[in-house]
Design a protein around this motif. Structure first.
Motif, PDB file in Angstrom:
ATOM      1  N   ASN A 149       0.826  -1.199   0.000  1.00 23.85           N
ATOM      2  CA  ASN A 149       0.000   0.000   0.000  1.00 23.85           C
ATOM      3  C   ASN A 149       0.867   1.259   0.000  1.00 23.85           C
ATOM      4  O   ASN A 149       2.069   1.207   0.235  1.00 23.85           O
ATOM      5  CB  ASN A 149      -0.985   0.001   1.181  1.00 23.85           C
ATOM      6  N   ALA A 150       0.241   2.395  -0.282  1.00 31.20           N
ATOM      7  CA  ALA A 150       0.976   3.650  -0.443  1.00 31.20           C
ATOM      8  C   ALA A 150       1.710   4.051   0.839  1.00 31.20           C
ATOM      9  O   ALA A 150       2.880   4.444   0.796  1.00 31.20           O
ATOM     10  CB  ALA A 150       0.005   4.755  -0.866  1.00 31.20           C
ATOM     11  N   LYS A 151       1.031   3.944   1.966  1.00 30.69           N
ATOM     12  CA  LYS A 151       1.615   4.399   3.231  1.00 30.69           C
ATOM     13  C   LYS A 151       2.923   3.682   3.550  1.00 30.69           C
ATOM     14  O   LYS A 151       3.883   4.294   4.036  1.00 30.69           O
ATOM     15  CB  LYS A 151       0.603   4.176   4.368  1.00 30.69           C
ATOM     16  N   SER A 152       2.990   2.387   3.247  1.00 27.56           N
ATOM     17  CA  SER A 152       4.189   1.607   3.570  1.00 27.56           C
ATOM     18  C   SER A 152       5.371   1.947   2.663  1.00 27.56           C
ATOM     19  O   SER A 152       6.497   1.545   2.940  1.00 27.56           O
ATOM     20  CB  SER A 152       3.882   0.110   3.478  1.00 27.56           C
ATOM     21  N   GLN A 153       5.127   2.691   1.578  1.00 25.19           N
ATOM     22  CA  GLN A 153       6.196   3.029   0.638  1.00 25.19           C
ATOM     23  C   GLN A 153       6.687   4.466   0.777  1.00 25.19           C
ATOM     24  O   GLN A 153       7.602   4.891   0.073  1.00 25.19           O
ATOM     25  CB  GLN A 153       5.719   2.785  -0.798  1.00 25.19           C
ATOM     26  N   VAL A 154       6.101   5.210   1.703  1.00 25.52           N
ATOM     27  CA  VAL A 154       6.436   6.633   1.843  1.00 25.52           C
ATOM     28  C   VAL A 154       7.871   6.839   2.343  1.00 25.52           C
ATOM     29  O   VAL A 154       8.609   7.670   1.796  1.00 25.52           O
ATOM     30  CB  VAL A 154       5.427   7.331   2.777  1.00 25.52           C
ATOM     31  N   ALA A 155       8.275   6.100   3.367  1.00 23.64           N
ATOM     32  CA  ALA A 155       9.613   6.304   3.946  1.00 23.64           C
ATOM     33  C   ALA A 155      10.716   6.053   2.922  1.00 23.64           C
ATOM     34  O   ALA A 155      11.664   6.839   2.791  1.00 23.64           O
ATOM     35  CB  ALA A 155       9.801   5.403   5.166  1.00 23.64           C
ATOM     36  N   GLU A 156      10.599   4.955   2.163  1.00 23.66           N
ATOM     37  CA  GLU A 156      11.600   4.637   1.146  1.00 23.66           C
ATOM     38  C   GLU A 156      11.566   5.668   0.016  1.00 23.66           C
ATOM     39  O   GLU A 156      12.620   6.063  -0.503  1.00 23.66           O
ATOM     40  CB  GLU A 156      11.348   3.234   0.590  1.00 23.66           C
ATOM     41  N   THR A 157      10.384   6.118  -0.347  1.00 21.69           N
ATOM     42  CA  THR A 157      10.265   7.145  -1.395  1.00 21.69           C
ATOM     43  C   THR A 157      10.961   8.426  -0.976  1.00 21.69           C
ATOM     44  O   THR A 157      11.712   9.028  -1.755  1.00 21.69           O
ATOM     45  CB  THR A 157       8.771   7.424  -1.692  1.00 21.69           C
ATOM     46  N   LEU A 158      10.738   8.851   0.264  1.00 19.32           N
ATOM     47  CA  LEU A 158      11.378  10.071   0.765  1.00 19.32           C
ATOM     48  C   LEU A 158      12.894   9.913   0.789  1.00 19.32           C
ATOM     49  O   LEU A 158      13.637  10.836   0.415  1.00 19.32           O
ATOM     50  CB  LEU A 158      10.849  10.405   2.163  1.00 19.32           C
ATOM     51  N   ARG A 159      13.356   8.744   1.215  1.00 17.83           N
ATOM     52  CA  ARG A 159      14.806   8.500   1.259  1.00 17.83           C
ATOM     53  C   ARG A 159      15.422   8.625  -0.137  1.00 17.83           C
ATOM     54  O   ARG A 159      16.485   9.229  -0.317  1.00 17.83           O
ATOM     55  CB  ARG A 159      15.082   7.103   1.832  1.00 17.83           C
ATOM     56  N   LEU A 160      14.744   8.073  -1.132  1.00 17.26           N
ATOM     57  CA  LEU A 160      15.253   8.136  -2.506  1.00 17.26           C
ATOM     58  C   LEU A 160      15.221   9.565  -3.047  1.00 17.26           C
ATOM     59  O   LEU A 160      16.157   9.998  -3.729  1.00 17.26           O
ATOM     60  CB  LEU A 160      14.431   7.218  -3.407  1.00 17.26           C
ATOM     61  N   ILE A 161      14.161  10.302  -2.757  1.00 17.94           N
ATOM     62  CA  ILE A 161      14.080  11.699  -3.207  1.00 17.94           C
ATOM     63  C   ILE A 161      15.213  12.514  -2.594  1.00 17.94           C
ATOM     64  O   ILE A 161      15.872  13.318  -3.273  1.00 17.94           O
ATOM     65  CB  ILE A 161      12.711  12.314  -2.847  1.00 17.94           C
ATOM     66  N   GLN A 162      15.446  12.308  -1.301  1.00 18.56           N
ATOM     67  CA  GLN A 162      16.504  13.064  -0.624  1.00 18.56           C
ATOM     68  C   GLN A 162      17.894  12.723  -1.157  1.00 18.56           C
ATOM     69  O   GLN A 162      18.768  13.580  -1.231  1.00 18.56           O
ATOM     70  CB  GLN A 162      16.448  12.797   0.888  1.00 18.56           C
ATOM     71  N   GLY A 163      18.080  11.461  -1.547  1.00 16.80           N
ATOM     72  CA  GLY A 163      19.405  11.030  -1.975  1.00 16.80           C
ATOM     73  C   GLY A 163      19.667  11.101  -3.462  1.00 16.80           C
ATOM     74  O   GLY A 163      20.828  11.181  -3.892  1.00 16.80           O
ATOM     75  N   HIS A 164      18.605  11.098  -4.270  1.00 17.06           N
ATOM     76  CA  HIS A 164      18.824  10.961  -5.715  1.00 17.06           C
ATOM     77  C   HIS A 164      18.038  11.962  -6.565  1.00 17.06           C
ATOM     78  O   HIS A 164      17.895  11.750  -7.769  1.00 17.06           O
ATOM     79  CB  HIS A 164      18.463   9.537  -6.151  1.00 17.06           C
ATOM     80  N   SER A 165      17.524  13.021  -5.953  1.00 18.14           N
ATOM     81  CA  SER A 165      16.868  14.059  -6.754  1.00 18.14           C
ATOM     82  C   SER A 165      17.435  15.418  -6.346  1.00 18.14           C
ATOM     83  O   SER A 165      18.144  15.539  -5.346  1.00 18.14           O
ATOM     84  CB  SER A 165      15.349  14.042  -6.552  1.00 18.14           C
ATOM     85  N   THR A 166      17.101  16.434  -7.105  1.00 19.23           N
ATOM     86  CA  THR A 166      17.594  17.788  -6.813  1.00 19.23           C
ATOM     87  C   THR A 166      16.622  18.574  -5.941  1.00 19.23           C
ATOM     88  O   THR A 166      16.856  19.750  -5.654  1.00 19.23           O
ATOM     89  CB  THR A 166      17.819  18.561  -8.131  1.00 19.23           C
ATOM     90  N   LEU A 167      15.538  17.949  -5.519  1.00 20.54           N
ATOM     91  CA  LEU A 167      14.522  18.643  -4.727  1.00 20.54           C
ATOM     92  C   LEU A 167      14.901  18.630  -3.249  1.00 20.54           C
ATOM     93  O   LEU A 167      14.972  17.564  -2.632  1.00 20.54           O
ATOM     94  CB  LEU A 167      13.154  17.978  -4.903  1.00 20.54           C
ATOM     95  N   PRO A 168      15.149  19.807  -2.640  1.00 18.47           N
ATOM     96  CA  PRO A 168      15.419  19.837  -1.196  1.00 18.47           C
ATOM     97  C   PRO A 168      14.123  19.517  -0.445  1.00 18.47           C
ATOM     98  O   PRO A 168      13.096  20.133  -0.713  1.00 18.47           O
ATOM     99  CB  PRO A 168      15.857  21.282  -0.924  1.00 18.47           C
ATOM    100  N   ILE A 169      14.175  18.564   0.447  1.00 14.48           N
ATOM    101  CA  ILE A 169      12.944  18.160   1.140  1.00 14.48           C
ATOM    102  C   ILE A 169      13.277  17.566   2.498  1.00 14.48           C
ATOM    103  O   ILE A 169      14.335  16.950   2.689  1.00 14.48           O
ATOM    104  CB  ILE A 169      12.151  17.135   0.279  1.00 14.48           C
ATOM    105  N   GLN A 170      12.403  17.784   3.448  1.00 20.48           N
ATOM    106  CA  GLN A 170      12.539  17.166   4.764  1.00 20.48           C
ATOM    107  C   GLN A 170      11.155  16.922   5.327  1.00 20.48           C
ATOM    108  O   GLN A 170      10.166  17.501   4.872  1.00 20.48           O
ATOM    109  CB  GLN A 170      13.330  18.066   5.733  1.00 20.48           C
ATOM    110  N   ARG A 171      11.104  16.048   6.314  1.00 25.19           N
ATOM    111  CA  ARG A 171       9.818  15.802   6.975  1.00 25.19           C
ATOM    112  C   ARG A 171       9.375  17.068   7.706  1.00 25.19           C
ATOM    113  O   ARG A 171      10.180  17.755   8.327  1.00 25.19           O
ATOM    114  CB  ARG A 171       9.955  14.674   7.990  1.00 25.19           C
ATOM    115  N   ALA A 172       8.088  17.369   7.629  1.00 23.66           N
ATOM    116  CA  ALA A 172       7.545  18.480   8.401  1.00 23.66           C
ATOM    117  C   ALA A 172       7.691  18.173   9.888  1.00 23.66           C
ATOM    118  O   ALA A 172       7.636  17.013  10.300  1.00 23.66           O
ATOM    119  CB  ALA A 172       6.075  18.690   8.054  1.00 23.66           C
ATOM    120  N   ARG A 173       7.919  19.197  10.648  1.00 21.46           N
ATOM    121  CA  ARG A 173       8.090  19.009  12.088  1.00 21.46           C
ATOM    122  C   ARG A 173       6.742  18.851  12.786  1.00 21.46           C
ATOM    123  O   ARG A 173       5.726  19.354  12.323  1.00 21.46           O
ATOM    124  CB  ARG A 173       8.860  20.184  12.699  1.00 21.46           C
ATOM    125  N   MET A 174       6.773  18.159  13.912  1.00 19.34           N
ATOM    126  CA  MET A 174       5.580  17.995  14.738  1.00 19.34           C
ATOM    127  C   MET A 174       5.635  19.025  15.867  1.00 19.34           C
ATOM    128  O   MET A 174       6.674  19.183  16.510  1.00 19.34           O
ATOM    129  CB  MET A 174       5.554  16.571  15.298  1.00 19.34           C
TER     130      MET A 174
END
Length: 247
Positions: A149-174
């Motif tokens: 499901n989508a939710k279970s793939q979010v963490a890996e997707t974020l890791r790949l975006i941070q490591g292999h794309s030019t888009l600066p991104i971080q998790r929003a703070r709580m």
């Protein structure tokens, strides 16, 4: 249950074929779409509502019905219901290429939407549009997994975006509020400050209270600290799950 047509003229609509290879042979059943997953999730319990045709086939589209001795050799039984249940449990759902592409595109969009909700631009602390997340996923070579499901793939997707794309991104703070008795506040304030990215507010009086922005993963650490040191006297409240510059 639909009337079985002549074996060489089976034409089914709205069908999902579930296939299982066993004993060197291929066995198939014809099911209604969406019902396979409902059966596997325990939502649907009636085989009559799952199957379009109450039979086991070697090839559904050609109408080749499996022989009883083939079922006996492969499954240890020739009872159709028992064989059907095993195929439903272990078989692979056959999806047409066009349908598979549509499902993957929808899943990709859902993953991108969740990432957009949970993440921000580090410079502005504002969320990105879903379209920008989708472009970053493509740039990073994110491969969507149809069986998860989508939710279970979010963490890996974020890791790949941070490591292999030019888009600066971080998790929003709580944004959280921590309230402790004054004595415990004095004792734990430095440890709590160390867990915060930003301390927005701090009040001391009969109780010690602070409002902080933290990494979402730190909420467990804070809870464990309060449980261990305060013996139920302190509490942590989530004020905003995804804190951005707008909040």
């Amino acid at each position: 249950m639909p009337i079985q047509q002549p074996s060489n003229q089976i034409k089914l609509t709205n069908v999902s074929i579930v296939r299982l290879k066993k004993g060197g042979k291929r066995f198939e059943i014809a099911c209604y779409k969406n019902k396979v997953q409902e059966w596997r999730n325990g939502v649907e319990t009636s085989l009559d509502d799952v199957l379009q045709i109450s039979n086991v086939f070697m090839n559904v589209s050609k109408g080749e019905v499996a022989k009883s001795n083939d079922l006996q050799k492969a499954f240890g039984t020739s009872t159709v219901d028992d064989v059907v249940k095993e195929i439903l449990k272990k078989g692979e759902v056959q999806v047409a290429e066009k349908e598979r592409d549509h499902d993957l595109a929808s899943l990709r969009k859902e993953i991108a939407t969740i990432v957009a909700e949970k993440c921000v631009d580090p410079a502005t602390q504002r969320p990105y549009p879903v379209g920008m997340i989708e472009k970053a996923m493509a740039e990073a070579g994110v491969s969507v997994k149809a069986g998860k499901n989508a939710k279970s793939q979010v963490a890996e997707t974020l890791r790949l975006i941070q490591g292999h794309s030019t888009l600066p991104i971080q998790r929003a703070r709580m944004r959280v509020r921590v309230v402790l008795p004054a004595a415990e506040g004095e004792l734990l304030q430095e440890q709590l400050r160390a867990l915060a990215e930003t301390v927005e507010k701090e009040d001391k009086g009969e109780s010690w209270e602070t409002v902080m922005l933290i990494e979402p993963s730190q909420i467990r650490t804070i809870n464990e600290l309060l449980q261990k040191e305060c013996k139920g006297k302190g509490r942590v409240e989530t004020l905003t799950f995804a804190a951005t510059a707008d909040n």
